[in-house]
Design a protein around this motif. Structure first.
Motif, PDB file in Angstrom:
ATOM      1  N   GLY A 174     -43.898  66.703 -62.130  1.00  0.00           N
ATOM      2  CA  GLY A 174     -43.124  65.935 -63.096  1.00  0.00           C
ATOM      3  C   GLY A 174     -41.939  65.271 -62.425  1.00  0.00           C
ATOM      4  O   GLY A 174     -41.683  65.469 -61.232  1.00  0.00           O
ATOM      5  N   VAL A 175     -41.220  64.482 -63.192  1.00  0.00           N
ATOM      6  CA  VAL A 175     -40.024  63.792 -62.694  1.00  0.00           C
ATOM      7  C   VAL A 175     -38.832  64.741 -62.762  1.00  0.00           C
ATOM      8  O   VAL A 175     -38.609  65.403 -63.783  1.00  0.00           O
ATOM      9  N   ILE A 176     -38.093  64.813 -61.665  1.00  0.00           N
ATOM     10  CA  ILE A 176     -36.920  65.681 -61.618  1.00  0.00           C
ATOM     11  C   ILE A 176     -35.716  64.948 -62.192  1.00  0.00           C
ATOM     12  O   ILE A 176     -35.510  63.757 -61.941  1.00  0.00           O
ATOM     13  N   ASP A 177     -34.925  65.646 -62.965  1.00  0.00           N
ATOM     14  CA  ASP A 177     -33.753  65.061 -63.623  1.00  0.00           C
ATOM     15  C   ASP A 177     -32.600  64.977 -62.627  1.00  0.00           C
ATOM     16  O   ASP A 177     -31.849  65.929 -62.432  1.00  0.00           O
ATOM     17  N   ILE A 178     -32.486  63.836 -61.970  1.00  0.00           N
ATOM     18  CA  ILE A 178     -31.438  63.579 -60.990  1.00  0.00           C
ATOM     19  C   ILE A 178     -30.800  62.228 -61.311  1.00  0.00           C
ATOM     20  O   ILE A 178     -31.336  61.477 -62.139  1.00  0.00           O
ATOM     21  N   ILE A 224     -37.712  67.629 -65.207  1.00  0.00           N
ATOM     22  CA  ILE A 224     -37.518  68.963 -64.636  1.00  0.00           C
ATOM     23  C   ILE A 224     -36.082  69.122 -64.144  1.00  0.00           C
ATOM     24  O   ILE A 224     -35.562  68.280 -63.406  1.00  0.00           O
ATOM     25  N   SER A 225     -35.465  70.201 -64.533  1.00  0.00           N
ATOM     26  CA  SER A 225     -34.107  70.504 -64.070  1.00  0.00           C
ATOM     27  C   SER A 225     -34.139  70.959 -62.617  1.00  0.00           C
ATOM     28  O   SER A 225     -34.868  71.889 -62.265  1.00  0.00           O
ATOM     29  N   GLU A 249     -45.178  67.566 -70.436  1.00  0.00           N
ATOM     30  CA  GLU A 249     -45.886  66.857 -69.361  1.00  0.00           C
ATOM     31  C   GLU A 249     -47.392  66.981 -69.575  1.00  0.00           C
ATOM     32  O   GLU A 249     -47.931  68.058 -69.840  1.00  0.00           O
ATOM     33  N   LYS A 250     -48.139  65.875 -69.432  1.00  0.00           N
ATOM     34  CA  LYS A 250     -49.593  65.915 -69.510  1.00  0.00           C
ATOM     35  C   LYS A 250     -50.142  66.339 -68.142  1.00  0.00           C
ATOM     36  O   LYS A 250     -49.741  65.835 -67.111  1.00  0.00           O
TER      37      LYS A 250
END
Length: 248
Positions: A194-198, A215-216, A246-247
């Motif tokens: 998944g995409v990381i929260d940055i 994602i944290s 997330e799929k």
């Protein structure tokens, strides 16, 4: 933060996201070495850790270069003489190229392998002897933790270069786990699906903009610490993490 440990840790591939979170998490227990090609990627994190009572140093390192890795570990051994390596985290992102295969040049394809395949090989050959030295008296099993991705399992369309490096890193990690696990080293591969929260992903409309749809990076760091502290009677070789929406 604790900085008096007789052990230390290394994080290769440090920036504003996962690398920072992992470094800060491990710095609560160990002095930490931050490796990145560009000093600007680690300088603020080193300052943040040191100003909070921890101990951190940064070393400019190109993990795909044998000479650069050799120099970095030479500096580490001098800086932490008398200390032992508790954990080595390979978090290098490498080249991400989205391009049709027939338009991809050889050097572009090889770039995906260079950081993740070749880089992981060089980093592991330098770190594993130090981890082995720590087996008899490390408070937790000495650990080699690898950041993977969706591309570690699935070569998506137009991502042949990226997938080659991710697959190589995962396969090498499996081999190392089977070779060094019986010697007391915990080798674990984590699939970040998944995409990381940055900061640079803040505006990306991921998963329809759902709350907690990214994602944290702090949660990833907590997972890495959990892996590091697992007893040798209970090693996890691979796990995958993703947001609830997330799929997959």
């Amino acid at each position: 933060m604790a900085a008096t440990s007789t052990f230390f840790s290394i994080v290769a591939g440090v920036g504003a996201g996962t690398g920072r979170s992992v470094a800060i998490k491990f710095a609560k227990t160990y002095p930490v070495v931050l490796l990145a090609r560009k000093p600007e990627n680690y300088e603020s994190i080193v300052k943040e850790i040191n100003s909070s009572g921890g101990q951190a140093i940064g070393i400019s390192t190109d993990v795909s270069s044998p000479e650069s890795v050799k120099n970095a570990f030479g500096e580490i051994k001098k800086e932490f003489k008398g200390k032992k390596l508790a954990a080595a985290i390979f978090n290098v992102g490498g080249s991400f190229l989205r391009k049709p295969f027939l338009e991809t040049k050889l050097e572009e394809y090889e770039a995906g392998y260079k950081a993740n395949g070749r880089g992981f090989f060089l980093f592991s050959q330098a770190a594993l002897p130090l981890l082995l030295e720590s087996v008899p008296d490390s408070p937790h099993p000495p650990s080699l933790i690898i950041t993977g991705s969706t591309g570690s399992l699935r070569g998506s369309s137009n991502l042949s270069s990226f997938a080659s490096g991710q697959f190589a890193k995962r396969a090498t990690g499996q081999s190392l786990a089977r070779e060094f696990g019986p010697q007391g080293i915990h080798v674990a591969h984590v699939i970040i699906d998944g995409v990381i929260d940055i900061p640079r992903t803040k505006e990306l409309p991921v998963n329809g903009g759902a709350e907690d749809g990214k994602i944290s990076s702090d949660a990833i760091a907590d997972t890495y610490w959990h892996l590091h502290t697992q007893p040798r009677s209970h090693f996890t070789q691979e796990l995958d993490v993703r947001p609830y929406v997330e799929k997959w």
